[in-house]
Design a protein around this motif. Sequence first.
Motif, PDB file in Angstrom:
ATOM      1  N   VAL A  99      36.918  49.401  47.372  1.00 32.86           N
ATOM      2  CA  VAL A  99      37.195  49.685  46.071  1.00 32.86           C
ATOM      3  C   VAL A  99      38.516  49.097  45.729  1.00 32.86           C
ATOM      4  N   MET A 100      39.498  48.981  46.362  1.00 29.48           N
ATOM      5  CA  MET A 100      40.639  48.210  45.997  1.00 29.48           C
ATOM      6  C   MET A 100      40.527  46.692  45.992  1.00 29.48           C
ATOM      7  N   ARG A 101      39.534  46.242  46.860  1.00 28.37           N
ATOM      8  CA  ARG A 101      39.294  44.777  46.742  1.00 28.37           C
ATOM      9  C   ARG A 101      38.617  44.510  45.516  1.00 28.37           C
ATOM     10  N   ARG A 102      37.736  45.539  45.034  1.00 29.62           N
ATOM     11  CA  ARG A 102      36.849  45.294  43.777  1.00 29.62           C
ATOM     12  C   ARG A 102      37.792  45.489  42.585  1.00 29.62           C
ATOM     13  N   LEU A 103      38.904  46.078  42.753  1.00 30.19           N
ATOM     14  CA  LEU A 103      39.919  46.470  41.659  1.00 30.19           C
ATOM     15  C   LEU A 103      40.796  44.953  41.638  1.00 30.19           C
ATOM     16  N   GLY A 104      40.769  44.015  42.404  1.00 31.19           N
ATOM     17  CA  GLY A 104      41.425  42.692  42.657  1.00 31.19           C
ATOM     18  C   GLY A 104      42.657  42.870  43.538  1.00 31.19           C
ATOM     19  N   VAL A 105      42.855  43.733  44.334  1.00 31.22           N
ATOM     20  CA  VAL A 105      43.775  43.816  45.237  1.00 31.22           C
ATOM     21  C   VAL A 105      43.718  42.876  46.506  1.00 31.22           C
TER      22      VAL A 105
END
Length: 272
Positions: A99-105
């Motif tokens: 989820v954090m990766r999909r947030l752009g993290v």
Amino acid sequence: MTQYQKAGEAAAALQERLGMQPEIGIILGSGLGGIAGQIAERREIPYGELPHFACSTAPGHKGQFVAGEWSGKRVICMQGRLHFYEGHPLTDVVFPVRVMRRLGVGTLIVTNAAGGVNLEYAAGDLMLISDHINLMGKNPLAGPNEPEFGPRFCDMSYTYTPALRELAKSVADELGIPLREGVYLGCSGPSYETPAEIRAFRMLGADAVGMSTVPEAIAASHCGMRLLAFSLITNMAAGVLDQPLTEEEVLETGERRGKDLERLLAQVVERL
């Protein structure tokens, strides 16, 4: 619905609540949740209020995202992680990372409480993780691969980003914070390891042992995130000292030495 789609829905719901775009993700381990209190203009979002999320039940884990500004960077923290021993499948354990990766993290910092396997270590030591050994018996990438996250066969040669490790060591030197560097071995738990297992782990090259971090590290590597990870040695592992292991010792040491880790991470985050 695929994990990629579920992560997209959760990320969209989280983004709506945050009102900002985080650039750095931080996972806080047992007894280390106080770092979240350093975040300015923070917003707290319990996992249970987001779609497709499981809830954390481990002692010392609040089970929420905390997001805001820290050391001049936009960060999002997991104040409490999910563990395999709670009964969650590994796909749920690593779901927040995705989820954090999909947030752009793009950069993930992971912390944990661990037992000292290396006989030169002592309770209260900080260890920079250079590599890991997965003895959980499971891998979060098992099953159908979702190429939107990463390749079918994920290279793990540089999982713990070398440049970030060098940065952490440089900052620790500047601050006068002793920082060991070693290999973390992940077990499934929830029972602590036996003295015989610890002796075997030492022969395998492990310096610290715990019940987390490995799944998140694999998932982060799979989806192309830069990774930096630390263990706080909260106790010596079974058989090293003539005393039983308790979760109270883990939490107490986390509170006592967590301030040094806070200072170290604050400076690292500022320079990312």
